[in-house]
Enzyme design. Sequence first.
Site, PDB file in Angstrom:
ATOM      1  N   ASP A  62       0.857  -1.084  -0.125  1.00  0.00           N
ATOM      2  CA  ASP A  62      -0.085  -0.080   0.028  1.00  0.00           C
ATOM      3  C   ASP A  62       0.960   1.158  -0.044  1.00  0.00           C
ATOM      4  OD1 ASP A  62      -1.453   2.351   0.702  1.00  0.00           O
ATOM      5  OD2 ASP A  62      -2.971   0.949   1.855  1.00  0.00           O
ATOM      6  N   TYR A 155      -9.444  14.789  -7.475  1.00  0.00           N
ATOM      7  CA  TYR A 155      -8.452  14.045  -8.179  1.00  0.00           C
ATOM      8  C   TYR A 155      -7.472  14.965  -9.100  1.00  0.00           C
ATOM      9  CZ  TYR A 155      -7.183  10.855 -11.881  1.00  0.00           C
ATOM     10  OH  TYR A 155      -6.752   9.846 -12.909  1.00  0.00           O
TER      11      TYR A 155
END
Length: 265
Positions: A62, A155
């Site tokens: 991760d 984003y």
Amino acid sequence: MSKANGRKAIFITGAASGMGLETARLFHEKGWFVGGVDVNEAGLDALRTELGAENCLISRLDVTDREAYRATLAAFAQATDGKLDLMFNNAGIGRGGPYEDMPWEDAMAVININLVAVLSGIHLAIPLLKATPGSLCFSTSSSSAIFGMAGIAVYSATKHAVKGFTEALSVELKPFGVRVADTLPGMIDTPILPDEAKANAPTEGMWRLTPPREVAEAVWAAYHTDKIHWYVPTELEAFDLVVTQHPEMVRDQMAASGMFNRSQP
Ligand code: NAI
């Protein structure tokens, strides 16, 4: 003898799917040693089988876990005699929706994965890049870094940041012979795009649905030249010039397109 055994080495985040996966495949075809990380373990297992365990170092990571990232890069460096020819900072998520309705947790996840983890990984990898002649630090920005994209505002903000960071770092690392570049992809046919967006994509022009292999080819080309921004498809570069000269016109056209209208009470 190290595992990479003198081969050039690429490290790819988000290697289990989409652009990262196609880039792993392309560099493998070219004889490179591939380091690949992702949170998608099934995808990683398939990639390891496809490339052959002797040709890669694939592990779950991760990218937001800085200590795990540090350990993963150390293991990669051990496999490559301390070399990192190309670092591909590509893992990302695409949560969005109208900004005011976006759960704060989603906004933070987008920032942490798409931006903070890119900064973190590069920060950890700079010694390896500096130790590797001709190295390239390459990141996935987005066409949403050309003009802020309504509907995916957070984003889009992270991708602007990646683009700006790329430019700044390309200057800072130039004296060390480390190149820094990015790609600004349009609509690439990967699982990150909603099915509806794919179904409504035009068949031609800069917003056409483009195979992820074209991004992989841009990564390959980037390693062999000195250009900073790689637009995929290339028509997006002309759009960038229009935005620079006429941002109000682009805003008004986007607003008039109805694509971002909301059914507001
Ligand atoms: P994808 O969803 O196929 O691949 C993204 C990969 O990143 C996935 O395998 C996912 O598991 C991995 N990932 C997500 N969070 C992670 C984490 N915390 N740690 C490690 N891995 C993680 O999508 P795609 O399109 O290949 O995405 C690659 C990059 O391209 C992303 O940064 C995305 O924002 C960007 N992009 C995509 C466009 C498109 O149209 N598909 C356009 C412009 C940019």
